[in-house]
Design a protein around this motif. Structure first.
Motif, mmCIF file in Angstrom:
data_model
loop_
_atom_site.group_PDB
_atom_site.id
_atom_site.type_symbol
_atom_site.label_atom_id
_atom_site.label_comp_id
_atom_site.label_asym_id
_atom_site.label_seq_id
_atom_site.Cartn_x
_atom_site.Cartn_y
_atom_site.Cartn_z
ATOM 1 N N THR A 41 0.837 -1.205 0.000
ATOM 2 C CA THR A 41 0.000 0.000 0.000
ATOM 3 C C THR A 41 0.870 1.253 0.000
ATOM 4 O O THR A 41 0.601 2.205 -0.743
ATOM 5 N N VAL A 44 2.401 1.818 -3.418
ATOM 6 C CA VAL A 44 1.428 2.368 -4.377
ATOM 7 C C VAL A 44 1.264 3.862 -4.157
ATOM 8 O O VAL A 44 1.321 4.654 -5.102
ATOM 9 N N PHE A 45 1.063 4.285 -2.911
ATOM 10 C CA PHE A 45 0.811 5.698 -2.654
ATOM 11 C C PHE A 45 2.047 6.574 -2.790
ATOM 12 O O PHE A 45 1.937 7.750 -3.122
ATOM 13 N N VAL A 48 3.624 5.314 -7.130
ATOM 14 C CA VAL A 48 2.764 5.280 -8.315
ATOM 15 C C VAL A 48 2.065 6.629 -8.449
ATOM 16 O O VAL A 48 1.409 7.091 -7.506
ATOM 17 N N GLU A 50 -0.587 9.565 -9.229
ATOM 18 C CA GLU A 50 -2.028 9.588 -9.036
ATOM 19 C C GLU A 50 -2.773 9.382 -10.353
ATOM 20 O O GLU A 50 -3.849 8.780 -10.374
ATOM 21 N N ILE A 53 -3.131 5.703 -10.936
ATOM 22 C CA ILE A 53 -4.156 5.115 -10.061
ATOM 23 C C ILE A 53 -5.547 5.445 -10.593
ATOM 24 O O ILE A 53 -6.426 4.582 -10.667
ATOM 25 N N SER A 54 -5.759 6.696 -10.992
ATOM 26 C CA SER A 54 -7.054 7.095 -11.548
ATOM 27 C C SER A 54 -7.349 6.335 -12.833
ATOM 28 O O SER A 54 -8.492 5.940 -13.083
ATOM 29 N N LEU A 57 -8.488 2.802 -12.001
ATOM 30 C CA LEU A 57 -9.864 2.819 -11.508
ATOM 31 C C LEU A 57 -10.870 3.071 -12.635
ATOM 32 O O LEU A 57 -12.017 2.632 -12.564
ATOM 33 N N VAL A 67 3.869 1.704 -12.615
ATOM 34 C CA VAL A 67 3.492 0.730 -11.582
ATOM 35 C C VAL A 67 4.618 -0.248 -11.233
ATOM 36 O O VAL A 67 4.425 -1.123 -10.395
#
Length: 157
Positions: A41, A44-45, A48, A50, A53-54, A57, A67
């Protein structure tokens, strides 16, 4: 005997790949499972972007370079789950063999020992040593088997 039971290393690795920490939870290594979950986690934060990540999703595949750091941590988690499962199984085998040896070494009413003796380091007539785990001849000057890396001698744990 302790709480070691035989586990499937491939299943631990697969679960760790699906959800970080789940493979270690399967192995009942709770602190390790939580640690790997936090590590993935955090990767990722922290690493990676944003936008990647968007995009995930929204259903868009992100660039591999975005990634890669998180994927590396996930890969390390998968490998760790596999190795921990193998170590767990080795410990389970040792405990099982020790229990069998202890049962076989019980003295009878006459005070003698029936059955096979507990595994011990054998020395043949030409001063070679046989490993109690794999049975191969080893170098008598070292305290481990060069074939299976198991400790030799009576003081081995």
């Amino acid at each position: 005997m302790t709480d070691h039971t035989r586990r499937r290393p491939w299943l631990a690795a697969l679960l760790a790949l699906v959800v970080s920490g789940l493979g270690h939870a399967y192995l009942r290594r709770w602190a390790r499972a939580f640690g790997w979950y936090v590590a993935v986690t955090a990767a990722v934060f922290v690493f990676v972007p944003e936008a990647a990540i968007s995009g995930v999703l929204a259903g868009e595949p992100p660039p591999v370079r975005d990634v890669a750091p998180a994927a590396a941590v996930v890969g390390a988690s998968v490998i760790d789950a596999y190795v921990v499962a193998l170590r767990n199984n080795r410990e389970h085998e040792r405990e099982r063999d020790a229990a069998r040896s202890a049962d076989a070494a019980e003295p009878t009413a006459g005070g003698t020992v029936d059955g096979p003796a507990a595994p011990s380091t054998e020395t043949t007539s030409d001063e070679t040593v046989r490993c109690p785990e794999c049975g191969k001849e080893t170098d008598p000057t070292v305290d481990f088997c060069q074939w299976c890396a198991e400790p030799l001698g009576d003081d081995a744990t």
